[in-house]
Design an enzyme around this catalytic site. Structure first.
Site, PDB file in Angstrom:
ATOM      1  CG  ASP A 302     -80.145 -42.961  -3.708  1.00  0.00           C
ATOM      2  OD1 ASP A 302     -79.778 -43.224  -2.555  1.00  0.00           O
ATOM      3  OD2 ASP A 302     -81.094 -42.193  -3.965  1.00  0.00           O
ATOM      4  CD  GLU A 336     -80.388 -46.508  -0.314  1.00  0.00           C
ATOM      5  OE1 GLU A 336     -80.486 -46.010   0.803  1.00  0.00           O
ATOM      6  OE2 GLU A 336     -80.842 -45.949  -1.343  1.00  0.00           O
TER       7      GLU A 336
END
Ligand code: CA
Ligand code: CA
Ligand code: CA
Length: 601
Positions: A302, A336
């Protein structure tokens, strides 16, 4: 390889190549189960949010906590709270996921979260998993260590991989700043608030001699704001070192621009000082331990772009080494980096050391083509940018491609937003075509849970996090369903069946997984996109021709010059070239063909 004598149907030929690949791999990796030999580009990833997938154990719905929804976070009628899904629910649906053709499961973070956060009146729950307090254990809403072990072992027994979604940029919002009781401190820059002055350049000298590297000098945390841990939360984070504000930037909220993109808090989420050697070492220990304990197969990381490259340069190789020590040779790591420009995302493969990044450029472009009538030529430009990634177009094979996600929304929703009056048939055709473009293009196709049931949704975030089980959220119940309403977990849903058929084709033809691409034709208005996929130094070619327009199109497409027989893997392909190096195809509206040849006749 000589292929002149091989005239076998494409399915059988694919199995033969697949078997050879397995045999070759198992020679090199004795004792390694077959699924471990698969490369990232061999996978079809299924991304799910455990809270919204299936409730396999009602006893954990409140995470063992008492009180109301603002205490335990459980409220299945509200899109921002826990709905009861858990790891046992994922385990009991492995048949469903595998039947769709998925080979790897990416779960949104399963680590223990702060159950509820937000200022009074604006509270939400950590049902998405990105507000971690205890990095070492499973969130009690999702189950326990035994449930996690059972899920991973059941997946592995079926030859399926499990990817964890991890966070190293921030923790839950625990640290507050004395100056901002409303938790809304603006970002204070390193130039205006240097580490070595208290409260600005003219302030008292603190952290004397800190030069950005000697972190033992950085003992005073109030250079920008005055951070503190509220009473009662002093030990909420695990491991214990995470409770010390000295390991955070403490500069206030990010504006997602410039320096604050790296060092600012996401709406209060405590931004870790990822330059600090203790943080680097601590994160390597935390996530390496998950590989050791559960034999995890990969990480989706993330907020990768909000962490300094030096952190990833240490972390990524440490995780790959840890996996290798556990007998996991093809551990996948993808970051990401939320940006549609491949020049921005590719940097993370070249500088930060990521094996792959989520392919936002592909997502944005395919959505534009399928929902917004942008010419398919745009996707050819995305593929041309593959040269930017580490390893070039070979490196790009491992990029997870996707059509939507839990943040931005779903492909069905994008089509409906662009074409609100679209017929049910055309909606299904466009959603199916988008999935075909993902399943047969380079990259590791990543399905977003529920798309196969035809979920659409009113937008991003909470609106795109629908329940797979019978929902109690009113705003989900009135969503239009692509392909028509279905019973829950229907394996007869039109998109489920279409995706499963695509996955079978992909599995049967190694060129659809590992082949490099040659764009044969890309229209400059809605129309044809023709792409050949070939394995270098190997005869044979698989040609995919998509028609993004609403009328059938017949065209001559250039193919390899060597005369060859052609067969249809999908749709009606010619059985031979029309002229040397040219075949004539007719593609129905909003549909596609897959034609293959084994090369020299
Ligand atoms: Ca449950
Ligand atoms: Ca950061
Ligand atoms: Ca905070």
């Amino acid at each position: 390889m000589t292929t002149s004598s091989r005239r076998v149907p494409s399915i059988a030929r694919g199995l033969t190549l697949g078997l050879m690949t397995t045999l070759l791999a198992s020679t090199a990796l004795a004792q390694t189960p077959d699924y471990r030999a698969r490369l990232p580009q061999d996978e079809v990833i299924y991304f799910l949010m455990p809270d919204r997938f299936d409730n396999g154990d009602a006893s954990n719905d409140t995470g063992g906590m008492s009180g109301g929804r603002l205490d335990h976070g459980f409220d299945p009628t509200h899109e921002g709270f826990y709905h009861g899904g858990d790891l046992a629910g994922v385990e009991r649906r492995l048949d469903y996921i595998q039947g769709l053709g998925a080979t790897a499961i990416w779960m949104a973070p399963i680590f223990k979260n702060k159950p509820v956060q937000g200022e009074p009146g604006r509270e939400f729950a950590g049902s998405h998993g990105y507000w971690i307090t205890d990095f070492t254990r499973v969130d009690p809403h999702f189950g326990d260590e035994a449930a996690m072990r059972a899920l991973v072992e059941a997946a592995h027994a079926r030859g399926m991989k499990v990817y964890l979604d991890i966070v190293a940029n921030h923790t839950a919002d625990v640290i507050r700043y004395r100056e901002c009781p409303a938790n809304d401190c603006a970002y204070r820059s390193r130039a205006d608030y240097p580490f070595t002055r208290r409260g600005g350049v003219d302030g008292e000298v603190i952290n004397n001699g800190f030069n950005g590297r000697n972190f033992d000098r950085l003992t005073d945390t109030d250079y920008a704001w005055t951070p503190y841990v509220p009473a009662g939360e002093e030990t909420v984070k695990v491991p214990a070192w995470l409770n010390d504000p000295a390991y955070y930037h403490n500069r206030g909220d990010t504006t997602f621009r410039g320096e604050s993109s790296l060092d600012g808090d996401f709406a209060g989420l405590d931004d870790l000082m990822t330059e600090h050697p203790r943080v680097v070492e601590g994160m390597i220990e935390i996530f390496g331990d998950w590989i050791d304990r559960y034999q995890i197969d990969g990480f989706r990381i993330d907020t990768a772009r909000h962490v300094n490259p030096e952190f990833w340069q240490a972390f990524v190789p440490a995780m790959i080494a840890r996996a290798e020590a556990n007998g996991i040779p093809n551990f996948h790591i993808f970051g990401e980096v939320y940006d549609v420009d491949p020049a921005v995302t590719a940097r993370f493969t070249r500088v930060d050391g990521y094996p792959a990044v989520l392919d936002f450029a592909f997502q944005y472009t395919v959505t534009d083509i399928v929902a917004r009538d942008v010419p398919p030529d745009r996707l050819a430009r995305v593929f041309a940018s593959d040269a930017l990634y580490q390893g070039g177009e070979v490196g790009a094979l491992g990029l997870p491609t996707f059509l939507g996600n839990h943040d931005m929304g779903r492909i069905g929703g994008f089509i409906l937003t662009a074409k609100p009056d679209i017929s049910n048939d055309e909606l299904l055709q466009r959603a199916t075509l988008a999935h075909a473009m993902m399943m047969f293009s380079r990259g590791a196709p990543t399905l977003y849970y529920g798309d196969e049931q035809g979920f659409s949704g009113d937008g991003g975030y909470g609106s795109a996090r629908q329940d797979m089980f019978e929902t109690q959220v009113a705003s989900y119940r009135d969503d239009r369903i692509v392909g028509g309403a279905q019973p829950t977990f229907s394996t007869e849903a039109p998109l489920y069946r279409a995706i499963a058929a695509m996955a079978r084709l992909r599995q049967a033809d190694v060129r659809l997984r590992r082949g490099l691409q040659t764009v044969r034709f890309a229209a400059e208005a809605p129309g044809l996109l023709a792409v050949s996929r070939r394995i270098p130094d190997t005869a044979g070619e698989t040609l995919i021709v998509y028609n993004t327009s609403t009328a059938p199109i017949t065209a001559n497409i250039e193919v390899d010059a060597a005369p060859a027989d052609w067969s249809s893997s999908r749709g009606d392909c010619p059985t031979s070239a029309t002229a040397p190096a040219s075949i004539r195809v007719t593609v129905p509206a909003l549909d596609y063909l897959i034609c293959s040849s084994e090369g020299v006749r």
